[in-house]
Write an enzyme that holds these catalytic residues in place. Structure first.
Site, short mmCIF file in Angstrom:
data_model
loop_
_atom_site.label_atom_id
_atom_site.label_comp_id
_atom_site.label_asym_id
_atom_site.label_seq_id
_atom_site.Cartn_x
_atom_site.Cartn_y
_atom_site.Cartn_z
N ASP A 78 6.29 -43.29 -34.91
CA ASP A 78 6.21 -44.19 -33.76
C ASP A 78 5.01 -43.85 -32.86
O ASP A 78 4.73 -42.67 -32.62
CB ASP A 78 7.52 -44.01 -32.97
CG ASP A 78 7.77 -45.08 -31.94
OD1 ASP A 78 7.90 -46.25 -32.32
OD2 ASP A 78 7.88 -44.74 -30.74
N GLU A 114 3.53 -29.55 -47.18
CA GLU A 114 4.30 -28.40 -47.65
C GLU A 114 5.35 -28.85 -48.67
O GLU A 114 5.94 -28.04 -49.37
CB GLU A 114 5.03 -27.72 -46.47
CG GLU A 114 4.11 -27.02 -45.49
CD GLU A 114 4.83 -26.64 -44.19
OE1 GLU A 114 6.08 -26.72 -44.12
OE2 GLU A 114 4.12 -26.27 -43.22
C1 NOJ Z 1 7.47 -48.88 -31.14
C2 NOJ Z 1 8.82 -49.27 -31.65
O1 NOJ Z 1 8.66 -50.08 -32.79
C3 NOJ Z 1 9.54 -49.98 -30.52
O2 NOJ Z 1 10.74 -50.56 -30.96
C4 NOJ Z 1 9.76 -49.00 -29.40
O3 NOJ Z 1 10.35 -49.67 -28.30
C5 NOJ Z 1 8.46 -48.34 -28.96
N1 NOJ Z 1 7.64 -47.93 -30.06
C6 NOJ Z 1 8.72 -47.13 -28.11
O4 NOJ Z 1 9.20 -46.07 -28.89
#
Ligand code: NOJ
Length: 527
Positions: A204, A260
């Site tokens: 993310d 790893e």
């Molecule tokens: C991207 C994710 O896809 C989304 O759903 C989320 O709200 C934000 N990042 C924050 O983590």
């Protein structure tokens, strides 16, 4: 030696809470997913035939951002199951040849995470510097940065009388990746799930792990640069909070941990400043893949899709492998985005053929294979802070009460129209969207040109059409796509039709010379 299995894989994104509820509480869970693995791939033509799952966050979380606010990186949210359920899922998926990648959310934690509680407890706590704190007064923000979800990216903490940074909700404080202890802690998290059989991670907000060391103000964006994005977050260019040069060292560190283990992958969510900077994330010692969100913003025009394909081919470094996606949990589903009366179904069918005929790894979003549309949810019933609920509704398995998703009277999000769109109704219907996806996935995996070949956009297709030539040693395929509501005649080589989005078309027929595509039809010819 890595097999690079992800190059030829078809991924399927599962929104964990919305796939299948095994215990009747109205919330999808890990055992529910395990119970439906045969639907995804049982080794026969009856199943969808995908190779890998991307599972959205499963960790304990107060769910302010539905799991993207993690309060314990090494656990499973009790509503979804436990580590035992995770092990069952990995084992059963493995038996079917399905790999599972998890969502890693390193940029921020929940404000209920132990690390943040400690950090916020006192200015001199050893973990204070694990997050990003700035001195000042409550009247004066440290800089002009805005949260992606709206409002300032800083929250004043009354107890210790300092500001902390949150690029998303105030309940999602940003970790400080300039602190080596944070980096080491995240490496341990990465190992934790790889040790338990995860095939890797979707990471993310990877582009934002490091912020400008001087915390300079972001410059404003003018109207043209903003385009159609009107949110506060897009009134400024994220010059100093996104895409900083030092982020690459953090990514290289993650990659060393990934390496790893045998055969694991890291696919990054990356929103870079430019095409040139995207390429940096794909250097051999960084991400194996980066998400490509371009189709999410394409209107229904052949030229727009064509431009995206050509640009990706131009900007990706040699040897790297694109990803393609039509829908995910943050945007309206594509069948709804491209809605246009009677053409909507055929458009979504064309899009499916296109997705599976492109060079790169396709990421499907659960439910798209049955043509599940977005569900309209009134604002008062939004559970997501920014209203993304409509694309996250429960999987529509059947027309039973609860849609075959749950036996509860109250699913966590409202169900769509399960009588109209469901798996049970489509599974034995050769003309269904589900059958098209199953066929397209099989044709892709059986045709080396589609699975692994090069791609060339044919120069002058008929107006509003797109034609893609895929070539591998001893295998050639042409995909011809008609984005209009009228028939179009296209020049094709002699060959055999492998696939058509039009259920009325005879696959197996041979073609030569001129071919008449039906409105919104996509065909793939082996030539
Ligand atoms: C991207 C994710 O896809 C989304 O759903 C989320 O709200 C934000 N990042 C924050 O983590």
């Amino acid at each position: 030696m890595s097999s690079e299995w992800w190059r030829s894989a078809v991924f399927y994104q599962i929104y964990a809470r919305s796939f299948a509820d095994s215990n009747g509480d109205g919330i999808g869970d890990l055992d529910g997913i395990t119970a439906h693995l045969d639907y995804l791939n049982d080794g026969t033509e009856r199943s969808l035939g995908i190779d890998a799952i991307w599972l959205t966050p499963i960790n304990p979380s107060p769910l302010k951002d539905w799991g993207y606010d993690v309060s314990d990186y090494c656990g499973v949210h009790p509503e979804l199951g436990d580590l035992g359920a995770f092990e069952r899922l990995i084992r059963e998926a493995g038996r079917r040849g399905i790999r599972i990648i998890l969502d890693l959310v390193p940029n921020h934690t929940s404000d209920e995470h132990r690390w943040f509680r400690q950090s916020r407890s006192a200015r001199n706590h050893p973990r204070r510097d694990w997050y990003i704190w700035k001195p000042g007064t409550p009247e004066r923000l440290p800089n002009n940065w805005v949260s992606i979800f709206g409002g300032p990216a800083w929250k004043w903490d009354e107890t210790t009388r300092e500001w902390y940074l949150h690029l998303f909700l105030a309940a999602q404080p940003d970790l400080n990746f300039r602190n080596p202890e944070v980096v080491a802690a995240m490496h341990e998290v990465i190992r934790f799930w790889l040790d338990r059989g995860a095939a890797g991670y979707r990471v993310d907000v990877m582009h934002a792990l490091i912020k400008d060391a001087m915390f300079r103000d972001n410059p404003p964006l003018d109207k043209v640069e903003r385009g159609s994005q009107n949110d506060v977050a897009f009134r400024q260019k994220h010059l100093y909070d996104f895409d900083q040069p030092e982020v690459h060292e953090i990514i290289r560190g993650f990659r060393r941990v990934i390496n790893e283990y045998d055969d694991r992958i890291m696919v990054g969510e990356v929103w870079p400043h430019s095409n040139q900077s995207l390429a940096l994330y794909l250097r051999p010692d960084e991400l194996q893949q980066a998400f490509n969100f371009r189709f999410l913003f394409c209107p229904w025009e052949a030229a727009r899709f064509r431009a995206q394909v050509e640009e990706i081919e131009r900007i990706l470094p040699a040897g790297s492998w694109p990803t393609w996606t039509l829908s995910n949990h943050d945007f309206a589903r594509h069948i709804t985005r491209h809605e246009q009366g009677a053409s909507t179904g055929p458009r979504a069918r064309l899009a499916a053929v296109m997705l599976l005929a492109l060079r790169g790894t396709p990421f499907l979003y659960y439910g798209e294979e049955i043509g599940m549309p977005n569900v309209a949810i009134a604002r008062e019933r939004w559970r997501d802070p920014v209203g993304r609920d409509g694309c996250r509704t429960p999987m529509q398995w059947s027309d039973a009460p609860g849609g075959g998703f749950t036996t509860s009277q109250t699913p966590w999000l409202p169900l769509g129209d399960c009588a109209a769109v469901n798996v049970a109704r489509q599974i034995d219907d050769p003309a269904s969207m589900l059958s098209l996806y199953r066929r397209a996935i099989r044709v892709r995996s059986a045709t080396p040109a589609l699975r692994a070949g090069t791609i060339r956009v044919i120069e002058q297709p008929p107006e509003d059409c797109l034609a893609l030539l895929r070539e591998a040693p001893a295998s050639r395929a042409l995909a011809a796509l008609n984005f209009t509501d009228e028939p179009r005649e296209i020049e094709v080589p002699s060959g055999r039709i492998l696939l058509s989005s039009d259920p009325g078309r005879d696959p197996g027929k041979t073609t030569l010379g001129k071919f008449r595509l039906a409105p919104n039809e996509a065909i793939v010819i082996e030539c």
